[in-house]
Design a protein around this motif. Structure first.
Motif, PDB file in Angstrom:
ATOM      1  N   ARG A  97      -6.390   2.642  -7.591  1.00 46.46           N
ATOM      2  CA  ARG A  97      -6.422   1.438  -8.421  1.00 46.46           C
ATOM      3  C   ARG A  97      -7.340   1.696  -9.595  1.00 46.46           C
ATOM      4  O   ARG A  97      -8.483   2.109  -9.420  1.00 46.46           O
ATOM      5  CB  ARG A  97      -6.898   0.237  -7.602  1.00 46.46           C
ATOM      6  CG  ARG A  97      -5.955  -0.057  -6.442  1.00 46.46           C
ATOM      7  CD  ARG A  97      -6.288  -1.302  -5.659  1.00 46.46           C
ATOM      8  NE  ARG A  97      -5.637  -1.246  -4.346  1.00 46.46           N
ATOM      9  CZ  ARG A  97      -4.407  -1.670  -4.100  1.00 46.46           C
ATOM     10  NH1 ARG A  97      -3.691  -2.194  -5.057  1.00 46.46           N
ATOM     11  NH2 ARG A  97      -3.891  -1.580  -2.884  1.00 46.46           N
ATOM     12  N   VAL A 104       0.163   8.933   0.070  1.00 46.53           N
ATOM     13  CA  VAL A 104       0.961   7.821   0.582  1.00 46.53           C
ATOM     14  C   VAL A 104       0.021   6.932   1.392  1.00 46.53           C
ATOM     15  O   VAL A 104      -0.799   7.436   2.162  1.00 46.53           O
ATOM     16  CB  VAL A 104       2.100   8.337   1.479  1.00 46.53           C
ATOM     17  CG1 VAL A 104       2.899   7.176   2.025  1.00 46.53           C
ATOM     18  CG2 VAL A 104       2.990   9.263   0.693  1.00 46.53           C
ATOM     19  N   ASN A 105       0.133   5.652   1.232  1.00 44.62           N
ATOM     20  CA  ASN A 105      -0.735   4.676   1.882  1.00 44.62           C
ATOM     21  C   ASN A 105      -2.146   4.639   1.300  1.00 44.62           C
ATOM     22  O   ASN A 105      -2.972   3.860   1.751  1.00 44.62           O
ATOM     23  CB  ASN A 105      -0.852   4.901   3.397  1.00 44.62           C
ATOM     24  CG  ASN A 105       0.328   4.313   4.144  1.00 44.62           C
ATOM     25  OD1 ASN A 105       0.707   3.185   3.871  1.00 44.62           O
ATOM     26  ND2 ASN A 105       0.928   5.071   5.035  1.00 44.62           N
ATOM     27  N   GLU A 112       0.815  -1.211   0.000  1.00 45.56           N
ATOM     28  CA  GLU A 112       0.000   0.000   0.000  1.00 45.56           C
ATOM     29  C   GLU A 112       0.853   1.267   0.000  1.00 45.56           C
ATOM     30  O   GLU A 112       0.513   2.251  -0.643  1.00 45.56           O
ATOM     31  CB  GLU A 112      -0.887  -0.009   1.246  1.00 45.56           C
ATOM     32  CG  GLU A 112      -2.293   0.448   0.985  1.00 45.56           C
ATOM     33  CD  GLU A 112      -3.221  -0.037   2.071  1.00 45.56           C
ATOM     34  OE1 GLU A 112      -3.161   0.529   3.166  1.00 45.56           O
ATOM     35  OE2 GLU A 112      -3.990  -0.976   1.831  1.00 45.56           O
ATOM     36  N   ALA A 113       1.951   1.235   0.744  1.00 46.40           N
ATOM     37  CA  ALA A 113       2.724   2.465   0.923  1.00 46.40           C
ATOM     38  C   ALA A 113       3.815   2.626  -0.130  1.00 46.40           C
ATOM     39  O   ALA A 113       4.070   3.726  -0.602  1.00 46.40           O
ATOM     40  CB  ALA A 113       3.355   2.465   2.320  1.00 46.40           C
ATOM     41  N   SER A 163       1.954   0.306 -10.959  1.00 44.80           N
ATOM     42  CA  SER A 163       2.277  -1.117 -10.865  1.00 44.80           C
ATOM     43  C   SER A 163       1.106  -1.971 -11.304  1.00 44.80           C
ATOM     44  O   SER A 163      -0.051  -1.606 -11.121  1.00 44.80           O
ATOM     45  CB  SER A 163       2.601  -1.518  -9.416  1.00 44.80           C
ATOM     46  OG  SER A 163       3.722  -0.836  -8.978  1.00 44.80           O
ATOM     47  N   GLN A 168       4.315   5.998  -8.870  1.00 45.82           N
ATOM     48  CA  GLN A 168       4.676   4.664  -9.340  1.00 45.82           C
ATOM     49  C   GLN A 168       3.425   3.983  -9.849  1.00 45.82           C
ATOM     50  O   GLN A 168       2.370   4.083  -9.234  1.00 45.82           O
ATOM     51  CB  GLN A 168       5.287   3.843  -8.214  1.00 45.82           C
ATOM     52  CG  GLN A 168       5.584   2.423  -8.654  1.00 45.82           C
ATOM     53  CD  GLN A 168       6.259   1.616  -7.583  1.00 45.82           C
ATOM     54  OE1 GLN A 168       7.269   2.021  -7.037  1.00 45.82           O
ATOM     55  NE2 GLN A 168       5.699   0.461  -7.293  1.00 45.82           N
ATOM     56  N   ARG A 226      -1.322 -11.371  -6.484  1.00 46.21           N
ATOM     57  CA  ARG A 226      -1.452 -10.866  -5.121  1.00 46.21           C
ATOM     58  C   ARG A 226      -2.458 -11.673  -4.313  1.00 46.21           C
ATOM     59  O   ARG A 226      -2.249 -11.964  -3.144  1.00 46.21           O
ATOM     60  CB  ARG A 226      -1.909  -9.411  -5.148  1.00 46.21           C
ATOM     61  CG  ARG A 226      -0.794  -8.431  -5.193  1.00 46.21           C
ATOM     62  CD  ARG A 226      -1.332  -7.062  -4.980  1.00 46.21           C
ATOM     63  NE  ARG A 226      -2.708  -6.968  -5.502  1.00 46.21           N
ATOM     64  CZ  ARG A 226      -3.303  -5.839  -5.814  1.00 46.21           C
ATOM     65  NH1 ARG A 226      -2.660  -4.731  -5.669  1.00 46.21           N
ATOM     66  NH2 ARG A 226      -4.533  -5.819  -6.269  1.00 46.21           N
ATOM     67  N   PHE A 279       1.220  14.268   1.572  1.00 39.77           N
ATOM     68  CA  PHE A 279       1.231  14.870   0.253  1.00 39.77           C
ATOM     69  C   PHE A 279       0.238  14.167  -0.650  1.00 39.77           C
ATOM     70  O   PHE A 279       0.107  12.949  -0.607  1.00 39.77           O
ATOM     71  CB  PHE A 279       2.614  15.005  -0.384  1.00 39.77           C
ATOM     72  CG  PHE A 279       3.642  13.968  -0.035  1.00 39.77           C
ATOM     73  CD1 PHE A 279       4.277  13.975   1.185  1.00 39.77           C
ATOM     74  CD2 PHE A 279       4.007  13.022  -0.970  1.00 39.77           C
ATOM     75  CE1 PHE A 279       5.250  13.041   1.474  1.00 39.77           C
ATOM     76  CE2 PHE A 279       4.984  12.081  -0.683  1.00 39.77           C
ATOM     77  CZ  PHE A 279       5.599  12.094   0.545  1.00 39.77           C
ATOM     78  N   PRO A 321      -3.208   4.371  -2.391  1.00 40.63           N
ATOM     79  CA  PRO A 321      -2.991   4.353  -3.844  1.00 40.63           C
ATOM     80  C   PRO A 321      -4.320   4.376  -4.608  1.00 40.63           C
ATOM     81  O   PRO A 321      -5.384   4.172  -4.027  1.00 40.63           O
ATOM     82  CB  PRO A 321      -2.262   3.037  -4.061  1.00 40.63           C
ATOM     83  CG  PRO A 321      -2.651   2.170  -2.918  1.00 40.63           C
ATOM     84  CD  PRO A 321      -2.897   3.085  -1.755  1.00 40.63           C
ATOM     85  N   PRO A 324       6.966  16.617   6.737  1.00 37.12           N
ATOM     86  CA  PRO A 324       5.759  16.574   5.919  1.00 37.12           C
ATOM     87  C   PRO A 324       4.658  15.765   6.611  1.00 37.12           C
ATOM     88  O   PRO A 324       4.907  14.694   7.159  1.00 37.12           O
ATOM     89  CB  PRO A 324       6.215  15.900   4.626  1.00 37.12           C
ATOM     90  CG  PRO A 324       7.540  15.320   4.913  1.00 37.12           C
ATOM     91  CD  PRO A 324       8.117  16.016   6.087  1.00 37.12           C
ATOM     92  N   ARG A 325       3.457  16.318   6.611  1.00 39.84           N
ATOM     93  CA  ARG A 325       2.319  15.636   7.209  1.00 39.84           C
ATOM     94  C   ARG A 325       1.699  14.702   6.184  1.00 39.84           C
ATOM     95  O   ARG A 325       1.403  13.561   6.455  1.00 39.84           O
ATOM     96  CB  ARG A 325       1.285  16.668   7.665  1.00 39.84           C
ATOM     97  CG  ARG A 325       0.045  16.074   8.331  1.00 39.84           C
ATOM     98  CD  ARG A 325      -1.122  17.050   8.291  1.00 39.84           C
ATOM     99  NE  ARG A 325      -0.856  18.261   9.029  1.00 39.84           N
ATOM    100  CZ  ARG A 325      -1.133  18.412  10.337  1.00 39.84           C
ATOM    101  NH1 ARG A 325      -1.677  17.435  11.006  1.00 39.84           N
ATOM    102  NH2 ARG A 325      -0.854  19.536  10.935  1.00 39.84           N
ATOM    103  N   PRO A 352      -0.046  -8.963 -10.558  1.00 35.95           N
ATOM    104  CA  PRO A 352      -0.916 -10.139 -10.499  1.00 35.95           C
ATOM    105  C   PRO A 352      -0.359 -11.134  -9.489  1.00 35.95           C
ATOM    106  O   PRO A 352       0.799 -11.047  -9.105  1.00 35.95           O
ATOM    107  CB  PRO A 352      -0.851 -10.693 -11.924  1.00 35.95           C
ATOM    108  CG  PRO A 352       0.482 -10.261 -12.419  1.00 35.95           C
ATOM    109  CD  PRO A 352       0.795  -8.955 -11.752  1.00 35.95           C
ATOM    110  N   TYR A 386       0.748   4.809  -7.142  1.00 38.29           N
ATOM    111  CA  TYR A 386       1.183   5.141  -5.800  1.00 38.29           C
ATOM    112  C   TYR A 386       1.864   6.494  -5.780  1.00 38.29           C
ATOM    113  O   TYR A 386       2.560   6.863  -6.716  1.00 38.29           O
ATOM    114  CB  TYR A 386       2.207   4.123  -5.301  1.00 38.29           C
ATOM    115  CG  TYR A 386       1.714   2.712  -5.274  1.00 38.29           C
ATOM    116  CD1 TYR A 386       1.124   2.192  -4.139  1.00 38.29           C
ATOM    117  CD2 TYR A 386       1.848   1.914  -6.392  1.00 38.29           C
ATOM    118  CE1 TYR A 386       0.671   0.892  -4.111  1.00 38.29           C
ATOM    119  CE2 TYR A 386       1.399   0.596  -6.368  1.00 38.29           C
ATOM    120  CZ  TYR A 386       0.815   0.100  -5.230  1.00 38.29           C
ATOM    121  OH  TYR A 386       0.381  -1.184  -5.199  1.00 38.29           O
TER     122      TYR A 386
END
Lengths: 385, 528
Positions: free
Chosen positions: B297, B292-293, A314-315, B447, B445, B452, B272, B295, B269-270, B450, B304
């Motif tokens: 889809r 961040v955290n 996730e990160a 990505s 990023q 997963r 972004f 993403p 940074p808190r 498959p 990401y």
């Protein structure tokens, strides 16, 4: 910040807990010195030992309460979970180890006189925490996820239990060595270690995970408790842990002063172990304690790695990238898995398996300290924060 | 790996005259021997140790896929033990342990060994499951046994005992001509759990291989207001899997509408956030925020948030001709926080008369005594100052190297200091530079991973199998009832096949439960 006073309170409570643990540790070691082990392995304290042991337990429980207060205050001050940097994580490790020591080792297994060693480990962990002190503050966005509650707490919980497991493993090795040497000297027919002895005969018939508690009954009873102490070298016992810990500290922190202090503490612990040999529970029981704790922590560690992979996906956009921390936790996992397998493998039970557990714990320490501080990667605290 | 033949066990009847020839195992025998050896638990242990050792090496030595720059430093000798050692490490592919052939061989060996261990265990487990609990004999001679008296007739007593053991998840069966014995067993899932645990590793392997073969990872940097189409050429860097083809790219267009970064009071940074609009075939499909955290889809691809930077909008003119009109991406400078630097290639078609601007930006500048901007701790672009240094001549801008590595030769021709909205003249007025406004760029990023779901399933099964394999213990319990005056005498007996230490308490609990289930003539208070 408005939380300044809370953060200050947390620091004060941390120091109080730290000192209380040290006092409790001293009391527990006194208790150990005043313990007697009867021939059948039953543990009894002298009157003075019981009294001082009670004081030690009271101190440890009080320290735990204060420590909990420190952690909670830290969490409130930072407005997040109190385990987002190495100072906090080391503190939590100590908290977990003491809690496991009191609840599992003392209450459940009844080996209260061993808690001193666990307190010593907690004190060492808190010392490293002090070396890595960070002001209460917010975290970088990557850490700002609910997975920090899941992944990190699982890693923390299992590490605390692994600490206790390591203490039990190390003491088992010490006790087993003493038992073997005494038996060899007294010329008694001795078929190897207590664990090994039970499993020399119909070994293949026994399924995985077989434990040899029954071995206690047919063991040669130790003639004189002091003979066990005399069987061990009083030089090697402080020397080996002292040198190992000092070298590790020197390598990771590059601080000669810190290395000397940490090495001295480890040497002191080695001396305590040497002195305590006659009062330790029989080797087979220590082995059982080690197995039970490690077998409890292993699934938790497995879960921590998996949760970490999900979080990484996730990160960072990939679930596994062989980042040094990932690699480190993986080899720790492999080694603990090897320990569990070794216990059910002919020729590996007993001492050899215990050595695997010792190496696995070393791997855990490398993963935590060396990878965080020394090797640069995504988990690294070496560069920023 | 030929084993020397073991000496014959029985002495030969007559000593042979000729010297014995060594027994050389044939290829089939060698293979059988190797297979037998591979199936041993001690071999599996050694392979596990080798795996651990490989990982240790990979932790200590920098790995090319993870920290490429450290590897480059080791190779050049700028860091690490020196270039000669590095070349040895390279020959052993120790800079990419997990991609090396020997690691692959190790993995294959581990899985072959695992298969060799598991196949017979599956068969044995199936047999165990099919086999009913064995009948017990001489119950009163077992390590744990107890006789209870009840007012129930034998048949009813056994029925009651059956219910008690059923609640404790024992497999049960009636034994004997008249069914006078109840044989019960539990804990088969210790082995079952272990089998599930080990089998799950095939799923993990399969998931990882699928992800590696059919997956894709690419990085892209986007300035605010710009867009990119999800095609191979758009990426700054891409790592396609072996079976990821050019046609597998989705082709949707992602536009960065806005980027925002917020800071804590201590300037860490808190958060972004990139606000992006995804379009397909010219149609805007969705507008989302990527953090961040968190993403995004879309169509099997995951976007990401990786990094960000400053992107000033520069317009360079030579008279009326516009030479450059774009956002220039500036990157943070290592060791100097809050300094952003980059290079704008202004003009490079004429090899001998190229123009480039070296840019340095301070987001919140204080002015020093000498009039130069001074960096402050505040990373927010509240008072940005941009310094541009103009280079002219044969700069080598056409070379396929990063823009910052152009040939700076005799140094800058001219320098200008700009604030947003300002224009400065350079090179005696032949060029003007306008700093139109300051924006951000966002590093994303993309990505496609498959396998997963397979990994998740495998991971779940590892845990599901692990718990019973560690915490389930095999126990056998027998209950036998025989008619006695006023009811029946019930004998309970049990044995533990693992973890005998804990069985005392368990057996006592079973006896207590039976006692509660069997009505007895004597009041229960006197029983203990």
């Amino acid at each position: 910040m408005a939380d300044e006073s809370l953060a200050q309170t947390s620091n004060t409570l941390f120091n109080v807990a730290f000192l209380t643990y040290i006092a409790a540790m001293v009391a527990y070691f006194f208790r150990l010195a005043f313990t007697r082990v009867s021939a059948d392995g039953a543990i009894a304290g002298t009157a003075a030992g019981r009294r001082i042991g009670l004081a030690g337990t009271a101190l440890a429980v009080a320290g735990l309460a204060v420590h909990l207060g420190s952690v909670v205050a830290r969490g409130l001050a930072a407005g997040r979970v109190p385990w987002a940097n190495m100072y906090e994580y080391s503190s939590m490790l100590a908290l977990g180890a003491v809690a496991v020591g009191l609840v599992v080792v003392q209450r459940r297994f009844g080996y209260g006189h061993l808690v001193g060693f666990i307190l010593a480990a907690a004190v060492l962990s808190m010392t490293t925490g002090l070396l890595l002190f960070t002001e209460a503050g917010p975290v970088v966005p990557a850490l700002n996820s609910y997975w920090i509650k899941i992944h990190t707490s699982a890693a923390m919980g299992s590490s605390s239990i692994f600490i206790v497991g390591f203490a039990a493993t190390a003491l088992y090795l010490v006790k087993d060595t003493a038992e073997r040497r005494v038996a060899a000297r007294s010329g008694a027919a001795f078929a190897g270690s207590t664990v090994g002895a039970a499993q020399t005969t119909p070994v293949d018939a026994r399924p995985e995970g077989y434990e040899a508690d029954a071995a206690l009954d047919d063991r040669d009873v130790v003639a004189s408790p002091l003979a066990q102490r005399e069987a061990l070298s009083p030089v090697l016992f402080p020397l080996v842990p002292g040198v190992v810990v000092a070298l590790f500290t020197l390598l990771v922190w590059r601080a000669p002063g810190g290395a000397i202090v940490a090495g001295s503490v480890a040497a002191l612990l080695g001396t305590a172990a040497w002195y305590a040999v006659p009062f330790l529970p029989p080797a087979a029981r220590l082995d059982n304690l080690a197995y039970r704790t490690i077998a409890f922590a292993f699934p938790l560690w497995t879960f921590a790695i998996m949760a970490g992979a999900i979080w990484a996906e996730e990160a960072w956009g990939r679930y596994w990238g062989w980042d040094p921390k990932e690699t480190g936790s993986f080899f720790t996992w492999v080694l603990y898995a090897a320990y569990l397998h070794a216990r059910s493998t002919h020729g590996w039970r007993g001492r050899r398996a215990a050595w695997v557990a010792v190496v696995a714990f070393g791997a855990l320490m490398v993963t935590y300290y060396a990878v965080n501080l020394w090797i640069v990667g995504l988990h690294s605290y070496a560069g920023d924060i | 790996m030929t084993e020397t033949a073991s000496p014959p066990q029985a002495p030969a009847p007559a000593p042979p005259r000729r010297p014995r020839l060594p027994v050389i195992p044939g290829p089939l025998e060698t293979a059988a021997l190797a297979w037998r050896r591979l199936r041993r638990m001690s071999t599996a242990l050694l392979l596990l140790f080798a795996l651990a050792a490989a990982s240790v090496v990979a932790t200590v030595i920098p790995q090319e896929p993870v920290t490429a720059r450290s590897v480059a430093d080791w190779r050049s000798g700028a860091a690490g033990p020196g270039a000669p050692v590095a070349s040895v490490l390279d020959a052993l592919s120790l800079f990419d342990v997990f991609g090396s052939p020997w690691f692959l061989a190790l993995t294959v060996l581990l899985f072959v060994s695992l298969t060799g261990c598991l196949v017979p265990r599956y068969r044995a487990f199936a047999r165990t499951l099919r086999r009913p609990p064995p009948a017990g004999r001489n119950l009163s001679r077992l390590s744990h046994h107890e006789v209870l008296a009840t007012t129930l007739p034998p048949g009813a007593a056994l029925d009651a005992a059956d219910a008690v053991l059923a609640r404790r998840r024992f497999r049960r069966r009636r034994v004997g001509a008249a069914g006078e014995q109840l044989a019960a067993e539990r804990g088969a899932w210790r082995e079952g759990g272990s089998l599930v645990f080990h089998t799950a590793f095939y799923l993990l392997l399969l998931g990882a291989v699928i992800g590696k073969a059919f997956g894709f990872t690419g990085q892209i940097t986007l300035a605010e207001g710009s867009a990119f189409a999800e095609t191979r050429i758009a990426y700054d860097a891409a790592e396609p899997g072996r079976y990821w083809g050019l046609d597998d790219h989705r082709g949707f267009v992602v536009a960065l509408d806005d980027f925002d970064v917020s800071y804590f009071p201590n300037f860490t940074p808190r958060d972004f956030v990139s606000t992006v609009t995804v379009s397909e075939q010219g149609q805007q499909v969705r507008t989302e925020r990527i953090r961040v955290n968190h993403p995004l889809r879309h169509d099997g691809m995951t976007l990401y948030q990786l990094g960000f930077g400053m992107a000033p909008h520069l317009i360079v003119r030579a008279g009326e001709q516009v030479l450059l009109d774009e956002r220039v991406l500036l990157t943070p400078q290592e060791g100097t926080p809050n300094l952003w630097a980059g290079t704008a290639k202004v003009k490079f078609d004429d090899l001998r008369r190229q123009l480039a601007l070296d840019l340095a930006l301070v987001p919140n500048a204080a002015l020093g005594a000498d009039g130069q901007p001074v960096i402050t701790a505040d990373p927010r672009p509240t008072n940005p100052v941009l310094v541009g240094s103009l280079y002219f001549g044969e700069l080598g801008l056409q070379r396929p190297v990063p823009a910052a590595e152009f040939d700076r030769g005799d140094g800058p021709v001219d320098t200008a200091m700009l604030r947003p909205g300002a224009t400065a003249e350079l090179a005696k007025g032949s060029l003007t530079v306008e700093f139109a406004d300051l924006g951000y760029w966002s590093g994303l990023q993309v990505s496609h991973a498959p396998g997963r779901e397979l990994l998740l399933l495998g991971g779940g099964l590892v845990l599901v199998g692990l718990l019973p394999s560690l915490y389930s213990y095999r126990r056998r319990v027998w209950v036998q009832a025989r008619a006695a005056d006023g009811g029946a005498a019930v004998t309970v007996a049990g044995v533990a096949l693992h973890r005998k230490a804990a069985f005392d308490d368990e057996f006592a609990a079973i006896v207590a439960a039976l006692r509660a289930a069997l009505p007895s003539a004597t009041p229960p208070t006197q029983e203990r």
